[in-house]
Design a protein around this motif. Structure first.
Motif, PDB file in Angstrom:
ATOM      1  N   GLY A   1       0.812  -1.207   0.000  1.00  0.00           N
ATOM      2  CA  GLY A   1       0.000   0.000   0.000  1.00  0.00           C
ATOM      3  C   GLY A   1       0.845   1.257   0.000  1.00  0.00           C
ATOM      4  N   TYR A   2       0.234   2.337  -0.490  1.00  0.00           N
ATOM      5  CA  TYR A   2       0.888   3.652  -0.484  1.00  0.00           C
ATOM      6  C   TYR A   2      -0.012   4.644   0.236  1.00  0.00           C
ATOM      7  CZ  TYR A   2       2.140   8.339  -1.959  1.00  0.00           C
ATOM      8  OH  TYR A   2       2.443   9.669  -1.943  1.00  0.00           O
ATOM      9  N   THR A   3       0.584   5.426   1.142  1.00  0.00           N
ATOM     10  CA  THR A   3      -0.159   6.419   1.930  1.00  0.00           C
ATOM     11  C   THR A   3       0.517   7.777   1.810  1.00  0.00           C
ATOM     12  OG1 THR A   3      -0.843   4.734   3.512  1.00  0.00           O
ATOM     13  CG2 THR A   3      -1.022   7.020   4.218  1.00  0.00           C
ATOM     14  N   TYR A   4      -0.296   8.808   1.575  1.00  0.00           N
ATOM     15  CA  TYR A   4       0.199  10.188   1.573  1.00  0.00           C
ATOM     16  C   TYR A   4      -0.259  10.874   2.854  1.00  0.00           C
ATOM     17  CZ  TYR A   4       1.011  15.036   0.303  1.00  0.00           C
ATOM     18  OH  TYR A   4       1.446  16.330   0.294  1.00  0.00           O
ATOM     19  N   HIS A   5       0.688  11.416   3.620  1.00  0.00           N
ATOM     20  CA  HIS A   5       0.385  12.077   4.888  1.00  0.00           C
ATOM     21  C   HIS A   5       0.307  13.589   4.674  1.00  0.00           C
ATOM     22  CE1 HIS A   5       1.037   8.541   7.610  1.00  0.00           C
ATOM     23  NE2 HIS A   5       1.683   8.118   6.537  1.00  0.00           N
ATOM     24  N   PHE A   6      -0.888  14.153   4.876  1.00  0.00           N
ATOM     25  CA  PHE A   6      -1.067  15.589   4.742  1.00  0.00           C
ATOM     26  C   PHE A   6      -0.376  16.344   5.875  1.00  0.00           C
ATOM     27  CE2 PHE A   6      -4.775  13.643   2.685  1.00  0.00           C
ATOM     28  CZ  PHE A   6      -4.672  14.206   1.424  1.00  0.00           C
ATOM     29  N   ASN A   7      -0.498  15.820   7.090  1.00  0.00           N
ATOM     30  CA  ASN A   7       0.120  16.414   8.262  1.00  0.00           C
ATOM     31  C   ASN A   7       0.276  15.323   9.322  1.00  0.00           C
ATOM     32  OD1 ASN A   7      -2.530  16.203   9.496  1.00  0.00           O
ATOM     33  ND2 ASN A   7      -3.066  18.129   8.503  1.00  0.00           N
ATOM     34  N   ASP A   8       0.515  15.733  10.574  1.00  0.00           N
ATOM     35  CA  ASP A   8       0.729  14.744  11.632  1.00  0.00           C
ATOM     36  C   ASP A   8      -0.538  13.973  11.988  1.00  0.00           C
ATOM     37  OD1 ASP A   8       3.362  15.496  11.803  1.00  0.00           O
ATOM     38  OD2 ASP A   8       3.034  16.913  13.445  1.00  0.00           O
ATOM     39  N   THR A   9      -1.698  14.483  11.604  1.00  0.00           N
ATOM     40  CA  THR A   9      -2.963  13.904  12.054  1.00  0.00           C
ATOM     41  C   THR A   9      -3.721  13.165  10.957  1.00  0.00           C
ATOM     42  OG1 THR A   9      -3.143  15.714  13.665  1.00  0.00           O
ATOM     43  CG2 THR A   9      -5.119  14.415  13.265  1.00  0.00           C
ATOM     44  N   PHE A  10      -3.713  13.702   9.746  1.00  0.00           N
ATOM     45  CA  PHE A  10      -4.541  13.141   8.682  1.00  0.00           C
ATOM     46  C   PHE A  10      -3.678  12.609   7.539  1.00  0.00           C
ATOM     47  CE2 PHE A  10      -7.461  16.112  10.748  1.00  0.00           C
ATOM     48  CZ  PHE A  10      -8.552  15.288  10.945  1.00  0.00           C
ATOM     49  N   ALA A  11      -4.122  11.475   6.989  1.00  0.00           N
ATOM     50  CA  ALA A  11      -3.431  10.852   5.868  1.00  0.00           C
ATOM     51  C   ALA A  11      -4.455  10.159   4.977  1.00  0.00           C
ATOM     52  CB  ALA A  11      -2.384   9.853   6.356  1.00  0.00           C
ATOM     53  N   TRP A  12      -4.029   9.904   3.749  1.00  0.00           N
ATOM     54  CA  TRP A  12      -4.867   9.193   2.771  1.00  0.00           C
ATOM     55  C   TRP A  12      -4.098   7.983   2.287  1.00  0.00           C
ATOM     56  CZ3 TRP A  12      -5.765  11.017  -2.928  1.00  0.00           C
ATOM     57  CH2 TRP A  12      -6.605  10.097  -3.578  1.00  0.00           C
ATOM     58  N   GLN A  13      -4.606   6.802   2.627  1.00  0.00           N
ATOM     59  CA  GLN A  13      -4.046   5.572   2.086  1.00  0.00           C
ATOM     60  C   GLN A  13      -4.588   5.445   0.669  1.00  0.00           C
ATOM     61  OE1 GLN A  13      -2.793   1.733   4.312  1.00  0.00           O
ATOM     62  NE2 GLN A  13      -4.958   1.438   3.837  1.00  0.00           N
ATOM     63  N   VAL A  14      -3.826   5.979  -0.277  1.00  0.00           N
ATOM     64  CA  VAL A  14      -4.315   6.146  -1.643  1.00  0.00           C
ATOM     65  C   VAL A  14      -4.701   4.810  -2.247  1.00  0.00           C
ATOM     66  CG1 VAL A  14      -3.740   7.029  -3.932  1.00  0.00           C
ATOM     67  CG2 VAL A  14      -2.870   8.197  -1.874  1.00  0.00           C
ATOM     68  N   GLY A  15      -3.881   3.806  -2.041  1.00  0.00           N
ATOM     69  CA  GLY A  15      -4.181   2.491  -2.588  1.00  0.00           C
ATOM     70  C   GLY A  15      -3.570   1.388  -1.751  1.00  0.00           C
ATOM     71  N   ARG A  16      -4.283   0.284  -1.674  1.00  0.00           N
ATOM     72  CA  ARG A  16      -3.775  -0.914  -1.006  1.00  0.00           C
ATOM     73  C   ARG A  16      -4.294  -2.131  -1.766  1.00  0.00           C
ATOM     74  NH1 ARG A  16      -8.415  -2.554   1.400  1.00  0.00           N
ATOM     75  NH2 ARG A  16      -9.805  -0.894   2.122  1.00  0.00           N
ATOM     76  N   GLY A  17      -3.440  -3.103  -1.913  1.00  0.00           N
ATOM     77  CA  GLY A  17      -3.832  -4.341  -2.573  1.00  0.00           C
ATOM     78  C   GLY A  17      -3.438  -5.531  -1.722  1.00  0.00           C
ATOM     79  N   THR A  18      -4.355  -6.482  -1.576  1.00  0.00           N
ATOM     80  CA  THR A  18      -4.145  -7.646  -0.716  1.00  0.00           C
ATOM     81  C   THR A  18      -4.464  -8.917  -1.477  1.00  0.00           C
ATOM     82  OG1 THR A  18      -4.719  -6.395   1.281  1.00  0.00           O
ATOM     83  CG2 THR A  18      -4.830  -8.795   1.431  1.00  0.00           C
ATOM     84  N   TYR A  19      -3.535  -9.867  -1.431  1.00  0.00           N
ATOM     85  CA  TYR A  19      -3.767 -11.188  -2.016  1.00  0.00           C
ATOM     86  C   TYR A  19      -3.865 -12.207  -0.886  1.00  0.00           C
ATOM     87  CZ  TYR A  19      -3.018 -15.615  -4.412  1.00  0.00           C
ATOM     88  OH  TYR A  19      -3.153 -16.900  -4.857  1.00  0.00           O
ATOM     89  N   SER A  20      -4.801 -13.145  -1.000  1.00  0.00           N
ATOM     90  CA  SER A  20      -5.029 -14.137   0.042  1.00  0.00           C
ATOM     91  C   SER A  20      -4.757 -15.540  -0.484  1.00  0.00           C
ATOM     92  CB  SER A  20      -6.469 -14.054   0.564  1.00  0.00           C
ATOM     93  OG  SER A  20      -6.701 -15.029   1.569  1.00  0.00           O
ATOM     94  N   TYR A  21      -3.856 -16.255   0.198  1.00  0.00           N
ATOM     95  CA  TYR A  21      -3.615 -17.675  -0.073  1.00  0.00           C
ATOM     96  C   TYR A  21      -4.432 -18.465   0.941  1.00  0.00           C
ATOM     97  CZ  TYR A  21      -1.217 -22.147  -0.573  1.00  0.00           C
ATOM     98  OH  TYR A  21      -0.933 -23.472  -0.770  1.00  0.00           O
ATOM     99  N   ASN A  22      -5.427 -19.189   0.463  1.00  0.00           N
ATOM    100  CA  ASN A  22      -6.426 -19.789   1.337  1.00  0.00           C
ATOM    101  C   ASN A  22      -6.133 -21.257   1.636  1.00  0.00           C
ATOM    102  OD1 ASN A  22      -7.860 -17.355   1.320  1.00  0.00           O
ATOM    103  ND2 ASN A  22      -8.928 -17.925  -0.560  1.00  0.00           N
ATOM    104  N   LEU A  23      -6.297 -21.604   2.905  1.00  0.00           N
ATOM    105  CA  LEU A  23      -6.104 -22.975   3.377  1.00  0.00           C
ATOM    106  C   LEU A  23      -7.427 -23.505   3.906  1.00  0.00           C
ATOM    107  CD1 LEU A  23      -2.763 -22.432   5.359  1.00  0.00           C
ATOM    108  CD2 LEU A  23      -3.023 -23.311   3.027  1.00  0.00           C
ATOM    109  N   GLN A  24      -7.849 -24.668   3.435  1.00  0.00           N
ATOM    110  CA  GLN A  24      -9.098 -25.266   3.897  1.00  0.00           C
ATOM    111  C   GLN A  24      -8.964 -25.727   5.342  1.00  0.00           C
ATOM    112  OE1 GLN A  24     -10.398 -28.368   1.278  1.00  0.00           O
ATOM    113  NE2 GLN A  24     -10.284 -27.099  -0.560  1.00  0.00           N
ATOM    114  N   THR A  25     -10.027 -25.548   6.107  1.00  0.00           N
ATOM    115  CA  THR A  25     -10.029 -25.998   7.491  1.00  0.00           C
ATOM    116  C   THR A  25     -10.470 -27.460   7.570  1.00  0.00           C
ATOM    117  OG1 THR A  25     -12.323 -25.317   7.860  1.00  0.00           O
ATOM    118  CG2 THR A  25     -10.596 -23.667   8.271  1.00  0.00           C
TER     119      THR A  25
END
Length: 211
Positions: free
Chosen positions: A64-88
């Motif tokens: 993921g990439y995050t842009y921090h406007f200041n010490d308090t607020f930020a925008w996580q512009v994009g995040r991508g998650t891949y899941s490798y799944n295991l059967q229970t």
């Protein structure tokens, strides 16, 4: 003059007592230090788990990439998650002992991958002593945003709402460690929502920040 001296003698004990109380309780004095570490451009690499589904457990990797406007607020512009799944073991037992089809609807809610964007609010920042040997700089944050989720179900994409909280440990000007606990509410139908909690540990690289 006599009356003035008499009044002065009567007031003297009260003045002495007031001065003594002022010395014992001089009043509340507080000082707030500036942050030592500041964020600007953040690149995060994380690993984690999707622990909640009874039929599978997902081992996830996130970037993921995050842009921090200041010490308090930020925008996580994009995040991508891949899941490798295991059967229970529960799913294997249902398929083996009860001839449950692998294509059953309950089995098709497995997450394949997710992409999204979030706003981040960091209201808390502080430092603490670790074993009186080192000082740790820590912040806590809340996040919320939107997600698009790819499920096994009919190969389609589903929208979701992501909310969560996290803690960041600063190890230096350019590196910090993050722990994120989030939940995606994924809309799979007109009246059906599935919950996808995620626990993730990440390493964040900070560019363009000041100390």
């Amino acid at each position: 003059m006599r009356y003035a001296l008499l009044i002065l003698l009567l007031l003297t004990p009260g003045l002495v007592r007031a001065q003594a109380e002022a010395l014992e309780n001089p009043g509340a004095v507080s000082a707030i230090q500036e942050r030592r570490f500041r964020m600007h451009h953040e690149l995060m690499l994380g690993v984690g788990v999707l622990p909640a589904n009874a039929y599978y457990k997902g081992l996830v990797g996130t970037v993921g990439y995050t842009y921090h406007f200041n010490d308090t607020f930020a925008w996580q512009v994009g995040r991508g998650t891949y899941s490798y799944n295991l059967q229970t073991s529960l799913r294997r037992q249902l398929e083996r002992d009860f001839n449950t089809s692998p294509n059953a609807a309950a089995f098709q809610d497995q997450v394949q991958w997710m992409v999204g964007s979030d706003l981040i609010w960091s209201p808390l920042y502080g430092k603490m002593a670790f074993l009186n040997a080192s000082v740790l700089h820590v912040e806590a944050f809340l996040l919320g945003g939107g997600t698009v989720v790819k499920l096994d179900r009919d190969g389609g994409f589903r929208p979701g709402i992501n909310v969560g909280l996290g803690v960041r440990l600063f190890t230096g000007k350019t590196l910090s460690l993050r722990l994120d606990v989030t939940n995606n509410a994924v809309f799979t139908g007109p009246s059906r929502v599935i919950q996808v909690p995620q626990i993730q540990f990440g390493t964040a690289f900070n560019f363009g920040a000041t100390e």
